[in-house]
Design a protein around this motif. Structure first.
Motif, PDB file in Angstrom:
ATOM      1  N   GLU A 158       0.810  -1.212   0.000  1.00 22.75           N
ATOM      2  CA  GLU A 158       0.000   0.000   0.000  1.00 22.75           C
ATOM      3  C   GLU A 158       0.840   1.258   0.000  1.00 22.75           C
ATOM      4  O   GLU A 158       0.324   2.380  -0.107  1.00 22.75           O
ATOM      5  CB  GLU A 158      -0.940   0.011   1.205  1.00 22.75           C
ATOM      6  N   LYS A 159       2.143   1.149   0.131  1.00 20.63           N
ATOM      7  CA  LYS A 159       3.051   2.297   0.211  1.00 20.63           C
ATOM      8  C   LYS A 159       2.821   3.283  -0.921  1.00 20.63           C
ATOM      9  O   LYS A 159       2.727   2.897  -2.095  1.00 20.63           O
ATOM     10  CB  LYS A 159       4.499   1.811   0.185  1.00 20.63           C
ATOM     11  N   ILE A 160       2.741   4.574  -0.579  1.00 22.20           N
ATOM     12  CA  ILE A 160       2.588   5.625  -1.573  1.00 22.20           C
ATOM     13  C   ILE A 160       3.967   5.978  -2.118  1.00 22.20           C
ATOM     14  O   ILE A 160       4.819   6.505  -1.395  1.00 22.20           O
ATOM     15  CB  ILE A 160       1.924   6.885  -0.964  1.00 22.20           C
ATOM     16  N   ASN A 161       4.206   5.683  -3.389  1.00 18.14           N
ATOM     17  CA  ASN A 161       5.503   5.976  -3.996  1.00 18.14           C
ATOM     18  C   ASN A 161       5.640   7.449  -4.379  1.00 18.14           C
ATOM     19  O   ASN A 161       6.716   8.032  -4.238  1.00 18.14           O
ATOM     20  CB  ASN A 161       5.724   5.103  -5.226  1.00 18.14           C
ATOM     21  N   LYS A 162       4.553   8.034  -4.892  1.00 16.42           N
ATOM     22  CA  LYS A 162       4.587   9.438  -5.314  1.00 16.42           C
ATOM     23  C   LYS A 162       3.216  10.067  -5.124  1.00 16.42           C
ATOM     24  O   LYS A 162       2.179   9.398  -5.268  1.00 16.42           O
ATOM     25  CB  LYS A 162       4.977   9.575  -6.791  1.00 16.42           C
ATOM     26  N   VAL A 163       3.218  11.359  -4.798  1.00 20.85           N
ATOM     27  CA  VAL A 163       2.013  12.182  -4.876  1.00 20.85           C
ATOM     28  C   VAL A 163       2.359  13.406  -5.705  1.00 20.85           C
ATOM     29  O   VAL A 163       3.470  13.940  -5.600  1.00 20.85           O
ATOM     30  CB  VAL A 163       1.487  12.610  -3.484  1.00 20.85           C
ATOM     31  N   ARG A 164       1.425  13.850  -6.546  1.00 21.20           N
ATOM     32  CA  ARG A 164       1.639  15.021  -7.378  1.00 21.20           C
ATOM     33  C   ARG A 164       0.350  15.830  -7.457  1.00 21.20           C
ATOM     34  O   ARG A 164      -0.719  15.286  -7.777  1.00 21.20           O
ATOM     35  CB  ARG A 164       2.090  14.629  -8.789  1.00 21.20           C
ATOM     36  N   TRP A 165       0.469  17.133  -7.154  1.00 22.72           N
ATOM     37  CA  TRP A 165      -0.677  18.020  -7.268  1.00 22.72           C
ATOM     38  C   TRP A 165      -0.977  18.280  -8.731  1.00 22.72           C
ATOM     39  O   TRP A 165      -0.063  18.387  -9.555  1.00 22.72           O
ATOM     40  CB  TRP A 165      -0.398  19.343  -6.560  1.00 22.72           C
ATOM     41  N   CYS A 166      -2.249  18.420  -9.056  1.00 23.87           N
ATOM     42  CA  CYS A 166      -2.685  18.698 -10.421  1.00 23.87           C
ATOM     43  C   CYS A 166      -3.176  20.136 -10.515  1.00 23.87           C
ATOM     44  O   CYS A 166      -3.744  20.673  -9.567  1.00 23.87           O
ATOM     45  CB  CYS A 166      -3.801  17.745 -10.855  1.00 23.87           C
ATOM     46  N   SER A 167      -2.964  20.751 -11.680  1.00 31.42           N
ATOM     47  CA  SER A 167      -3.489  22.093 -11.897  1.00 31.42           C
ATOM     48  C   SER A 167      -4.991  22.015 -12.084  1.00 31.42           C
ATOM     49  O   SER A 167      -5.524  21.037 -12.605  1.00 31.42           O
ATOM     50  CB  SER A 167      -2.841  22.730 -13.131  1.00 31.42           C
ATOM     51  N   SER A 168      -5.684  23.055 -11.622  1.00 28.67           N
ATOM     52  CA  SER A 168      -7.144  23.078 -11.694  1.00 28.67           C
ATOM     53  C   SER A 168      -7.600  24.468 -12.109  1.00 28.67           C
ATOM     54  O   SER A 168      -7.048  25.468 -11.651  1.00 28.67           O
ATOM     55  CB  SER A 168      -7.746  22.700 -10.340  1.00 28.67           C
ATOM     56  N   PRO A 169      -8.603  24.568 -12.990  1.00 33.02           N
ATOM     57  CA  PRO A 169      -9.081  25.886 -13.434  1.00 33.02           C
ATOM     58  C   PRO A 169      -9.870  26.632 -12.376  1.00 33.02           C
ATOM     59  O   PRO A 169     -10.134  27.812 -12.514  1.00 33.02           O
ATOM     60  CB  PRO A 169      -9.967  25.533 -14.645  1.00 33.02           C
ATOM     61  N   ASN A 170     -10.271  25.949 -11.321  1.00 29.97           N
ATOM     62  CA  ASN A 170     -11.051  26.603 -10.268  1.00 29.97           C
ATOM     63  C   ASN A 170     -10.377  26.384  -8.921  1.00 29.97           C
ATOM     64  O   ASN A 170      -9.197  26.078  -8.843  1.00 29.97           O
ATOM     65  CB  ASN A 170     -12.490  26.070 -10.267  1.00 29.97           C
ATOM     66  N   GLU A 171     -11.120  26.545  -7.859  1.00 26.86           N
ATOM     67  CA  GLU A 171     -10.563  26.438  -6.514  1.00 26.86           C
ATOM     68  C   GLU A 171     -10.434  24.999  -6.028  1.00 26.86           C
ATOM     69  O   GLU A 171      -9.958  24.762  -4.921  1.00 26.86           O
ATOM     70  CB  GLU A 171     -11.445  27.220  -5.523  1.00 26.86           C
ATOM     71  N   SER A 172     -10.856  24.047  -6.819  1.00 27.70           N
ATOM     72  CA  SER A 172     -10.802  22.647  -6.400  1.00 27.70           C
ATOM     73  C   SER A 172      -9.359  22.159  -6.317  1.00 27.70           C
ATOM     74  O   SER A 172      -8.480  22.629  -7.046  1.00 27.70           O
ATOM     75  CB  SER A 172     -11.587  21.765  -7.379  1.00 27.70           C
ATOM     76  N   LEU A 173      -9.131  21.211  -5.428  1.00 26.67           N
ATOM     77  CA  LEU A 173      -7.810  20.627  -5.255  1.00 26.67           C
ATOM     78  C   LEU A 173      -7.832  19.191  -5.761  1.00 26.67           C
ATOM     79  O   LEU A 173      -8.647  18.382  -5.319  1.00 26.67           O
ATOM     80  CB  LEU A 173      -7.403  20.649  -3.779  1.00 26.67           C
ATOM     81  N   PHE A 174      -6.934  18.883  -6.693  1.00 25.47           N
ATOM     82  CA  PHE A 174      -6.813  17.532  -7.229  1.00 25.47           C
ATOM     83  C   PHE A 174      -5.389  17.043  -7.015  1.00 25.47           C
ATOM     84  O   PHE A 174      -4.426  17.807  -7.167  1.00 25.47           O
ATOM     85  CB  PHE A 174      -7.143  17.500  -8.727  1.00 25.47           C
ATOM     86  N   ILE A 175      -5.276  15.770  -6.673  1.00 19.47           N
ATOM     87  CA  ILE A 175      -3.957  15.210  -6.402  1.00 19.47           C
ATOM     88  C   ILE A 175      -3.900  13.769  -6.908  1.00 19.47           C
ATOM     89  O   ILE A 175      -4.861  13.006  -6.780  1.00 19.47           O
ATOM     90  CB  ILE A 175      -3.645  15.281  -4.888  1.00 19.47           C
ATOM     91  N   LEU A 176      -2.769  13.425  -7.533  1.00 14.81           N
ATOM     92  CA  LEU A 176      -2.521  12.065  -7.997  1.00 14.81           C
ATOM     93  C   LEU A 176      -1.645  11.349  -6.980  1.00 14.81           C
ATOM     94  O   LEU A 176      -0.687  11.921  -6.449  1.00 14.81           O
ATOM     95  CB  LEU A 176      -1.802  12.075  -9.347  1.00 14.81           C
ATOM     96  N   SER A 177      -1.974  10.106  -6.711  1.00 14.00           N
ATOM     97  CA  SER A 177      -1.167   9.286  -5.807  1.00 14.00           C
ATOM     98  C   SER A 177      -1.007   7.909  -6.417  1.00 14.00           C
ATOM     99  O   SER A 177      -1.886   7.430  -7.136  1.00 14.00           O
ATOM    100  CB  SER A 177      -1.820   9.182  -4.424  1.00 14.00           C
ATOM    101  N   THR A 178       0.101   7.260  -6.141  1.00 17.09           N
ATOM    102  CA  THR A 178       0.328   5.927  -6.697  1.00 17.09           C
ATOM    103  C   THR A 178       1.092   5.050  -5.722  1.00 17.09           C
ATOM    104  O   THR A 178       1.933   5.531  -4.956  1.00 17.09           O
ATOM    105  CB  THR A 178       1.108   6.004  -8.028  1.00 17.09           C
ATOM    106  N   ASN A 179       0.768   3.767  -5.754  1.00 18.30           N
ATOM    107  CA  ASN A 179       1.615   2.778  -5.086  1.00 18.30           C
ATOM    108  C   ASN A 179       2.423   2.087  -6.173  1.00 18.30           C
ATOM    109  O   ASN A 179       2.740   2.694  -7.187  1.00 18.30           O
ATOM    110  CB  ASN A 179       0.767   1.805  -4.250  1.00 18.30           C
ATOM    111  N   ASP A 180       2.767   0.840  -6.003  1.00 21.12           N
ATOM    112  CA  ASP A 180       3.604   0.171  -6.991  1.00 21.12           C
ATOM    113  C   ASP A 180       2.898  -0.039  -8.330  1.00 21.12           C
ATOM    114  O   ASP A 180       3.552  -0.084  -9.378  1.00 21.12           O
ATOM    115  CB  ASP A 180       4.064  -1.195  -6.465  1.00 21.12           C
ATOM    116  N   LYS A 181       1.576  -0.155  -8.334  1.00 17.34           N
ATOM    117  CA  LYS A 181       0.873  -0.559  -9.552  1.00 17.34           C
ATOM    118  C   LYS A 181      -0.272   0.355  -9.973  1.00 17.34           C
ATOM    119  O   LYS A 181      -0.579   0.433 -11.158  1.00 17.34           O
ATOM    120  CB  LYS A 181       0.299  -1.983  -9.363  1.00 17.34           C
ATOM    121  N   THR A 182      -0.930   1.011  -9.039  1.00 20.26           N
ATOM    122  CA  THR A 182      -2.189   1.697  -9.338  1.00 20.26           C
ATOM    123  C   THR A 182      -2.100   3.179  -9.019  1.00 20.26           C
ATOM    124  O   THR A 182      -1.663   3.562  -7.926  1.00 20.26           O
ATOM    125  CB  THR A 182      -3.352   1.073  -8.539  1.00 20.26           C
ATOM    126  N   ILE A 183      -2.543   4.011  -9.979  1.00 17.75           N
ATOM    127  CA  ILE A 183      -2.579   5.463  -9.795  1.00 17.75           C
ATOM    128  C   ILE A 183      -4.023   5.870  -9.537  1.00 17.75           C
ATOM    129  O   ILE A 183      -4.957   5.331 -10.154  1.00 17.75           O
ATOM    130  CB  ILE A 183      -2.049   6.197 -11.045  1.00 17.75           C
TER     131      ILE A 183
END
Length: 506
Positions: free
Chosen positions: A111-136
């Motif tokens: 379940e270890k989180i290998n990476k997190v990356r914030w995504c740009s958004s046209p509004n005030e919403s916050l989006f973030i990508l996270s991944t373990n070894d296999k699934t984003i």
């Protein structure tokens, strides 16, 4: 390489400890699942996200401050202290990944989180990508208002059962709920004017308002990687991103989760012929068609996605000619690049291997323009490092927003900061809130956060001793600072040690 004195020089900056989340007690044993495994600032610097080995993502928000809303030039004209301590507070947390089992390959997926990356958004919403070894996964962090019942003033015409229903309606946070007798209990943000003063005073004790943040998984990008994912990078167009594993790089559209394009494939027909693997990948910060990826052989390749759909042919390769000379059994291991970062100008790339921190100019592909030796004092012990597996530690690197300073981690919970314009002595700090601790350092060289602990925060201003060196000082290989990130607009560094998140500011 000579040292030049500028206003942005490291020597003119006084780095101080500013904040720590989740600091452990000296006798406290840290569980492996509680160690921080990745850190990332969003593009504004108002939010920090950390992932841990337990599959959790914790988000911190910058506290409201005039400097977050006012341009630096205007603050200087107002004689405002632009170096005022930047503070963050705990915002929210969520379980991003759970342990899985791949029955086809008979392997467990951590379940270890290998990476997190914030995504740009046209509004005030916050989006973030996270991944373990296999699934984003793509998460949306949203604000919600919470109404909590403090005291229910029961109307004589309403039975106790209906009053209980009203209590449940408010505490559940639902905007509307119909009772069994047909009465509708509504979410009221104001008291009608015709209500009597005595009644108003009673109603004000019914509920109070607060804010809470929650995260919802919007998309799952799965079944596209056969090997461990080591990188996520968002494109400057805000629509696509790449994910990289040991042998492949896939291109995704943010809106489409059931398909991706394999743009780089380094898997040979016969795995016995495998000579290198991909270690990191990142999009160019300006040109949306250019990306770079590093390899275990110490190469950095740049590819142009406009040339072909499959980017097996690189447009340029960056390699250190000096490293290609004499080789030993450990040469390829220590020259393997563990991290790369583009500078904001898009012309320079910072890379980190086990021994060195290197700055590359895309127009000079024969050798780096600057090399900072990080672990040169450990070279005589390289055999011991191999035996205890420390030689395989993957240290990250980061750059300041203006690209004039770099930072990377080391052992004994230390990290180093170097100016781009000088070869001189970098600054070495230990991740600790104790400002009086003495440090002994070598010459310049260039873990999962417990959710309960991360809500504990300590502040202290203090000057770190940065003028000593550590020739001959034995390093603590069990205390390593692997993950760190630089604030996009301020001289603030966030770094992780075990389950703690430390912040230093200049």
């Amino acid at each position: 390489m000579t040292t030049t004195s500028t206003s942005n020089s490291n020597d003119s900056l006084e780095w101080k400890f500013s904040q720590v989340f989740g600091e452990r007690l000296p006798e406290e044993q840290v569980q492996d699942v509680d160690k921080v495994s990745t850190i990332d600032f969003d593009k504004t610097g108002d939010y920090i996200a950390t992932g841990d080995r337990g599959g959790r993502v914790v988000i911190f928000q910058r506290t409201d401050d005039v400097s977050t809303r006012t341009p630096r030039k205007e603050l200087e004209q107002l004689d405002y202290n632009v170096n005022k301590c930047i503070e963050y507070r705990y915002k929210t947390e969520f379980q991003s990944h759970e342990p899985e089992f791949d029955y086809l390959r008979s392997v467990e997926i951590e379940e270890k989180i290998n990476k997190v990356r914030w995504c740009s958004s046209p509004n005030e919403s916050l989006f973030i990508l996270s991944t373990n070894d296999k699934t984003i996964k793509l998460w949306k962090v949203r604000e919600s208002k919470v109404k909590q019942v403090k005291k229910m003033d029961q109307d004589p015409h309403v039975t106790s059962e209906n009053a209980l229903l009203g209590h449940n309606s408010f505490t559940s946070g639902q905007e509307e709920k119909t009772a069994a007798n047909g009465y509708c209990l509504e979410w009221k943000t104001s008291i009608p004017n015709h209500t009597s003063p005595a009644r108003q005073e009673s109603l004000t004790e019914i509920a109070n308002f607060g804010e809470a943040a929650s995260a919802k998984c919007r998309r799952v990008y799965a079944h596209a990687h056969d090997y461990i994912i080591n990188s996520i990078s968002n494109n400057s167009d805000g629509e696509i991103f790449i994910t990289a594993d040991d042998l492949r790089i896939n291109l995704w559209n943010m809106e489409i989760s059931n398909q991706c394009f394999n743009i780089i494939d380094m898997k040979p027909p016969n795995m016995e012929d495998l000579t290198e693997v991909i270690t990191a990948a990142e999009f160019h910060p300006i040109s949306c068609n250019v990306l770079a990826y590093s390899s275990s052989r110490g190469f950095i390749r740049l590819v142009d996605m406009r040339k072909s759909a499959l980017c097996d042919q690189h447009a340029k390769i960056l390699q250190d000619a000096e490293v290609q000379g004499s080789k030993s059994f450990f040469t390829e291991i220590v020259t393997s690049i563990s991290d790369i970062k583009f500078a904001s100008d898009g012309r320079h790339i910072l890379s980190r291997d086990y021994m060195n921190l290197k700055l590359w100019d895309l127009n000079m592909d024969v050798s780096p323009v600057a090399t900072f030796k990080i672990h040169e004092h450990l070279r005589p012990k390289i055999s011991d490092l191999y035996n205890n597996d420390s030689i395989f530690d993957k240290f990250e690197c980061c750059l300041s927003g203006d690209g004039l300073q770099f930072a990377t981690g080391s052992y004994s919970n230390r990290f180093q900061i170097f100016p781009r314009d000088g070869s001189g002595e970098g600054i070495t700090l230990e991740a600790s809130k104790n400002p009086n601790r003495k440090h002994v350092h070598t010459q310049p060289r260039a873990r999962r956060a417990s959710l309960s602990n991360l809500t504990r925060v300590n502040f202290r201003q203090g000057h770190e001793n940065t003028n000593s060196h550590s020739n001959g000082l034995p390093s603590d290989f069990n205390s390593k600072l692997l993950y760190l990130a630089w604030h996009p607009t301020a001289n603030l560094i966030a770094c992780a040690v075990a389950n703690s998140l430390y912040m230093y500011q200049a």
